[in-house]
Design a protein around this motif. Sequence first.
Motif, PDB file in Angstrom:
ATOM      1  N   THR A 172      52.679 -16.962  52.405  1.00 58.58           N
ATOM      2  CA  THR A 172      53.672 -16.325  51.695  1.00 58.58           C
ATOM      3  C   THR A 172      55.200 -16.962  52.173  1.00 58.58           C
ATOM      4  N   THR A 176      56.683 -20.356  50.180  1.00 57.30           N
ATOM      5  CA  THR A 176      57.857 -20.258  49.568  1.00 57.30           C
ATOM      6  C   THR A 176      59.379 -20.704  49.994  1.00 57.30           C
ATOM      7  N   GLN A 199      60.285 -10.764  49.044  1.00 48.23           N
ATOM      8  CA  GLN A 199      59.323 -11.413  49.822  1.00 48.23           C
ATOM      9  C   GLN A 199      58.492 -10.907  50.578  1.00 48.23           C
ATOM     10  N   ILE A 294      56.500 -17.573  43.708  1.00 48.87           N
ATOM     11  CA  ILE A 294      55.910 -18.790  44.681  1.00 48.87           C
ATOM     12  C   ILE A 294      56.936 -19.803  44.873  1.00 48.87           C
ATOM     13  N   LYS A 297      62.531 -18.043  47.441  1.00 46.33           N
ATOM     14  CA  LYS A 297      62.562 -16.933  47.788  1.00 46.33           C
ATOM     15  C   LYS A 297      64.091 -16.127  46.766  1.00 46.33           C
ATOM     16  N   ALA A 318      56.046 -25.605  41.761  1.00 46.51           N
ATOM     17  CA  ALA A 318      55.759 -25.340  43.007  1.00 46.51           C
ATOM     18  C   ALA A 318      55.040 -26.849  43.738  1.00 46.51           C
TER      19      ALA A 318
END
Length: 330
Positions: A172, A176, A199, A294, A297, A318
Motif C-alpha cells: 500500500t 502508492t 491511505q 493505488i 496518496k 499505475a
Amino acid sequence: ARERFLAGEEPEPRFAYRDLTVDPDVADAALDKVDVGAVEDATLGHLLRAKHREMQLQVDMLRSRGTDDFRQLSVEVYGAVSPGLLATAEDLLSRVRVQAGSRERLDAPAFLALAEREIDAYREADPDVGMRAEIRDDVSGVLCQGTALIISDDASIFRERAEALIQHEVGTHLVTQVNGAAQQVTTMGTGLAGYDETQEGLAVIAEIAVGGLTSFRLRQLAARVVTVHTMLGGASFAEAHEELVAAGLPAGTAFSTVMRIYRAGGFTKDAIYLRGLLDLLEHVRGGGSLELFILGKFSLRDLPLVEDLHRRGLVAAARVTPRYLDDPRA
C-alpha cells in the motif's frame, strides 16, 4: 521508560525527541515562496492550495512539540473523535475477544528477507521501481520513508502478522508512493492534503485481504480511537493507560498505545486508522471502487477531483499494482 512506568516508578513518562532536521522558520519561508495561486487549473489549484495549508500547519506542529498548541494543531490536521467513531471503537473493544494464535515471532533480519522478496517481485514488473528495505537502529518498529521500508534493528513481529504488515507497508504505502511520484502531479507521491486517513484505511483493507487482520489488531485500532478521545478529554497518561488495561489490553501493549497518542503534547493521528477503514468500507458498500486509490496518496473526499484529473489525462495509469490483488485467496 515502559519498564519504569509499569513498575510504578514514573507515572508520567518523559519524552525525548531527535533534533529537528529542518528549521521550521526556514520551512515556512520556503512554503511562502510557493505560489499555488498561480495554478490555472481549478481542480488542481484546489488540491494544491489545501496541501499548502496542511503543510503550514504541520510546520507549526514541529515548532510546538511538547506544548498544548501541538494538540490543538493535531486536531486541526487529523481531526478529533466523533461520537459515532467512539461508539464503534468501544463496541469493538467490548465484543471482540483475542483469539489464540501462534506466538512465533520474526526478528528484523527475518522480516527484512520477506520484505526484500516482496520488493523483488515489484522489480520484476518494473526494474526502475526504486523500492528498497533496510534495518536501522534509529527508528522504532516498521515504517515507510519515501520509497524505503525501514525496519528497527530490535523489531519483533508475530509471524501470523508478517504478510499483513508487508501488504500494509509495501503493498500500500510504497506502491502508492511509487505510482504517485510518477504522476505529473508529483505531490501525489508524498500525499495530497488529508491523505493519511484514506491511505491507512486502504492499508488495513490490504491486511483484511490477506487474512491478517487479527482480533488483536482490530482491538488495537479501536483502542487508539478510545485513547485519542480520552487524551482530548484531559486524562493523564496513567489514567488513559488504566482505561485500556480495564478494557482487557495487556499492560505493555496499552503503554505503547498511550505513548503513541500522548507524544509531543497529544497526537490525534492514531484515530484515523479505524476511521479511514470504516469510511472506505462504506464507500465500497455503496458501490464505490478502490481502483484509483493505488495511483497515489489522496483522501476519499478528494476522489471526485482525482477522477476529474484522471478523465482529462492528468493522472496516469499505475506503474505497479498491489500484488495481493492478483492473489485468488485475497
